[in-house]
Design an enzyme around this catalytic site. Structure first.
Site, PDB file in Angstrom:
ATOM      1  NE  ARG A   1     -31.507  -0.752 -11.334  1.00 27.37           N
ATOM      2  CZ  ARG A   1     -31.007  -0.039 -12.351  1.00 27.37           C
ATOM      3  NH1 ARG A   1     -29.829  -0.324 -12.845  1.00 27.37           N
ATOM      4  NH2 ARG A   1     -31.687   0.977 -12.848  1.00 27.37           N
TER       5      ARG A   1
ATOM      6  CB  ALA B   1     -43.263   9.003  -9.674  1.00 27.61           C
TER       7      ALA B   1
HETATM    8  C1  UD1 Z   1     -34.877   8.001 -18.762  1.00 28.90           C
HETATM    9  C2  UD1 Z   1     -34.988   8.522 -20.199  1.00 28.90           C
HETATM   10  C3  UD1 Z   1     -33.699   8.191 -20.941  1.00 28.90           C
HETATM   11  C4  UD1 Z   1     -32.508   8.786 -20.233  1.00 28.90           C
HETATM   12  C5  UD1 Z   1     -32.484   8.319 -18.771  1.00 28.90           C
HETATM   13  C6  UD1 Z   1     -31.400   9.083 -18.029  1.00 28.90           C
HETATM   14  C7  UD1 Z   1     -37.326   8.409 -20.786  1.00 28.90           C
HETATM   15  C8  UD1 Z   1     -38.380   7.670 -21.528  1.00 28.90           C
HETATM   16  N1  UD1 Z   1     -36.112   7.906 -20.825  1.00 28.90           N
HETATM   17  O1  UD1 Z   1     -34.746   6.605 -18.844  1.00 28.90           O
HETATM   18  O2  UD1 Z   1     -33.763   8.701 -22.259  1.00 28.90           O
HETATM   19  O3  UD1 Z   1     -31.306   8.430 -20.878  1.00 28.90           O
HETATM   20  O4  UD1 Z   1     -33.732   8.597 -18.124  1.00 28.90           O
HETATM   21  O5  UD1 Z   1     -31.287   8.574 -16.747  1.00 28.90           O
HETATM   22  O6  UD1 Z   1     -37.618   9.429 -20.199  1.00 28.90           O
HETATM   23  N2  UD1 Z   1     -40.051   8.630 -13.153  1.00 28.90           N
HETATM   24  C9  UD1 Z   1     -41.272   9.067 -12.722  1.00 28.90           C
HETATM   25  N3  UD1 Z   1     -42.391   8.422 -13.167  1.00 28.90           N
HETATM   26  C10 UD1 Z   1     -42.327   7.381 -14.024  1.00 28.90           C
HETATM   27  C11 UD1 Z   1     -41.075   6.948 -14.464  1.00 28.90           C
HETATM   28  C12 UD1 Z   1     -39.950   7.600 -14.021  1.00 28.90           C
HETATM   29  O7  UD1 Z   1     -41.357  10.008 -11.945  1.00 28.90           O
HETATM   30  O8  UD1 Z   1     -43.383   6.844 -14.395  1.00 28.90           O
HETATM   31  C13 UD1 Z   1     -38.844   9.294 -12.670  1.00 28.90           C
HETATM   32  C14 UD1 Z   1     -37.942   8.364 -11.875  1.00 28.90           C
HETATM   33  O9  UD1 Z   1     -38.227   8.439 -10.509  1.00 28.90           O
HETATM   34  C15 UD1 Z   1     -36.557   8.906 -12.187  1.00 28.90           C
HETATM   35  C16 UD1 Z   1     -36.722   9.481 -13.594  1.00 28.90           C
HETATM   36  O10 UD1 Z   1     -38.091   9.696 -13.778  1.00 28.90           O
HETATM   37  O11 UD1 Z   1     -36.204   9.952 -11.324  1.00 28.90           O
HETATM   38  C17 UD1 Z   1     -36.171   8.568 -14.655  1.00 28.90           C
HETATM   39  O12 UD1 Z   1     -36.798   7.331 -14.583  1.00 28.90           O
HETATM   40  P1  UD1 Z   1     -36.059   6.024 -15.054  1.00 28.90           P
HETATM   41  O13 UD1 Z   1     -37.016   4.904 -15.044  1.00 28.90           O
HETATM   42  O14 UD1 Z   1     -34.783   5.877 -14.326  1.00 28.90           O
HETATM   43  O15 UD1 Z   1     -35.742   6.428 -16.579  1.00 28.90           O
HETATM   44  P2  UD1 Z   1     -34.975   5.555 -17.615  1.00 28.90           P
HETATM   45  O16 UD1 Z   1     -35.879   4.492 -18.080  1.00 28.90           O
HETATM   46  O17 UD1 Z   1     -33.681   5.192 -17.082  1.00 28.90           O
END
Ligand code: UD1
Ligand code: MG
Length: 487
Positions: free
Chosen positions: A21, A16
């Site tokens: 970036r 989602a």
């Molecule tokens: C998340 C983890 C973190 C981990 C990291 C690894 C959480 C709170 N944190 O952080 O512990 O080390 O991934 O990469 O889970 N996504 C959704 N919906 C949302 C938000 C994200 O589908 O509302 C999906 C994104 O598309 C992505 C993944 O979840 O594929 C991770 O999202 P991202 O925002 O990159 O997570 P981080 O904050 O980096």
């Protein structure tokens, strides 16, 4: 992998996020490496577990993403994430696509972690099942853990919870073991723990990571599987990381093929997409790129400097410094150097398309040759025919395309032009420079150029005083011929 993981009840792929970036109009997860979108790789790894249900959670560029997802996986379940942000909310909405009483294991992965394999996911599920865990998280030890959630361990090495970077203390920042974001959950534990997750944290998001602490507090066993292969849990956030992941994926693909009996002379200049199929004893020379659904038979030699896309190459065939797309090259046929085979070029066994030839939508029969300098489009050529140097099929009248049909054992002379539609019978010949506008019957010689007439003494008469005239004069003196200019 010798032990087979039990098939999980479901895999939920999170997709989602916006991926700002990448600085791209295209959603991040649709960017490709190894000839496949990042989310395509994620789905392939997930499918390898043979889950009963496969769910993708989408939001950013929803329609474009869903179209792509359903194209590669028509029975995929789609969950739309609402405006509540965070990985916890994403998984919660993924679960809504599944049976409320779902039991067993739910695996969560990301759509932007393309090097993750089914094998590593299996290891995670096997450990999860074996130890009767409520949650098992895949982790890695990183030199620089900045930005990642940190793994908090108890004295017995089980996992206490995960702390997000932005919420962590200085002491927690020193922890090098990070959350990959890939987990195996007990379905019931996951569903009930998510009802306890809030948005009270530095980012105001529903953190999936909070589920680990909650599950433990509720009496579940929470553990980690540490992978030493950090590439497999690495996501691509920008194009620099995308290129690095693409290069590593290619390195892995090439290594697997070399171990399977393919000779790759220069792995540094060779690129092979993940869906390409090679046979043993294929040789790939430097500067070669193999794309899409290309498949190459044993003993074929490809390269140097060739790009082949969606093409079947038969055993023993050779392709040298050429570009080939959506075509077929049969066994022992040869292409190049410097040939451009456009879609639907179907080259028969032992046949040849040589230097500086362009082809499109043609069928070339067994043993026929188009050796040098020409264009063949919308044509059919029989067996053992020789197309002379510089032949052209004039297939386009400015409005429509027309076919040229050439039989077997035909011999065409240099610079023949076939003005299509036209048919050349078996065993026919053409004279040099022929412009063939009418059908040529089998066994006939087609001559269209006026017979040659030599105007004797023309140069001395018409170009007196030039070097050519002097040379002609000398030649005539030497051979005792008349040196009189022609009248
Ligand atoms: C998340 C983890 C973190 C981990 C990291 C690894 C959480 C709170 N944190 O952080 O512990 O080390 O991934 O990469 O889970 N996504 C959704 N919906 C949302 C938000 C994200 O589908 O509302 C999906 C994104 O598309 C992505 C993944 O979840 O594929 C991770 O999202 P991202 O925002 O990159 O997570 P981080 O904050 O980096
Ligand atoms: Mg984030």
């Amino acid at each position: 992998m010798s032990v087979q993981a039990n098939a999980p009840a479901a895999v939920i792929v999170l997709a989602a996020g916006a991926g700002t970036r990448m600085k791209s109009a295209k959603p991040k997860i649709l960017h490709e490496i190894g000839g496949r979108s990042m989310v395509g790789h994620a789905l392939a790894a997930a499918r390898g577990l043979e889950p009963q249900k496969l769910v993708a959670v989408v939001r950013h560029e929803r329609d474009r993403v869903v179209e792509h997802l359903l194209q590669i996986n028509p029975d995929l379940l789609i969950a739309d994430q609402d405006e509540i942000p965070g990985t916890g909310r994403a998984v919660q909405q993924g679960l809504e696509q599944l049976d409320e009483n779902l039991e067993g294991t739910v695996v969560v992965t990301y759509g932007d972690v393309p090097l993750l394999t089914t094998e590593l996911l299996s290891e995670l599920v096997i450990a999860h099942d074996r130890d009767g865990n409520a949650v098992t998280v895949l982790t890695a030890l990183l030199e620089d853990a900045t930005g990642y959630g940190r793994i908090l361990r108890a004295d017995d090495d089980t996992v206490l919870g995960i702390r997000e970077h932005k919420d962590a203390s200085a002491a927690e920042h020193a922890i090098r073991e990070v959350n990959s974001g890939i987990y195996a959950f007990d379905a019931q534990v996951l569903r009930s723990a998510l009802t306890e997750v809030t948005t009270e944290n530095a980012q105001g998001e529903m953190y999936l990571t909070d589920v680990l602490g909650i599950a433990r507090t509720n009496g579940g066993r929470v553990a980690a599987v540490v992978t030493e292969d950090a590439w497999q849990v690495e996501g691509a956030n920008d194009r620099v990381q995308l290129a690095a992941l693409g290069k590593e994926m290619n390195r892995r693909t090439l290594e697997a093929w070399m171990r399977a009996g393919v000779s790759i002379i220069d792995p540094d200049s060779t690129w092979i997409d993940v869906e390409v199929a090679l046979s043993s004893d294929v040789t790939i020379k430097p500067g070669t790129q193999l794309h899409g659904s290309t498949a190459i038979g044993t003993d074929a030699i490809i390269g140097p400097d060739s790009t082949i896309t969606n093409t079947l190459v038969g055993r023993g065939a050779k392709v040298v410094r050429s570009d080939v797309t959506d075509s077929k090259i049969a066994e022992n046929a040869s292409v190049g150097p410097f040939a451009y085979l456009r879609p639907k070029t179907n080259l028969g066994p032992d046949a040849k398309i040589g230097a500086f030839y362009e082809t499109k939508n043609i069928v070339v029969g067994r043993g026929s040759k188009l050796s040098h300098l020409g264009y063949a489009g919308d044509a059919e050529i029989g067996e053992y025919t020789n197309i002379g140097c510089g032949n052209i099929t004039a297939n386009y009248d400015g409005v429509n395309k027309h076919r040229t049909v050439i039989g077997s054992h035909v011999r065409t002379a240099s610079n023949t032009v076939f003005v299509a539609p036209v048919t050349i019978g078996d065993g026919a010949y053409t004279g040099a420079g022929a412009i063939v506008r009418k059908n040529v019957p089998a066994g006939a010689l087609a001559l269209t150029v006026a017979p040659q007439r030599n105007a004797e003494g023309w140069t001395l008469s018409k170009r007196p005083g030039t070097p050519a005239a002097e040379a002609a004069f000398k030649s005539a003196l030497d051979s005792g011929e008349s040196t009189e200019p022609a009248k």
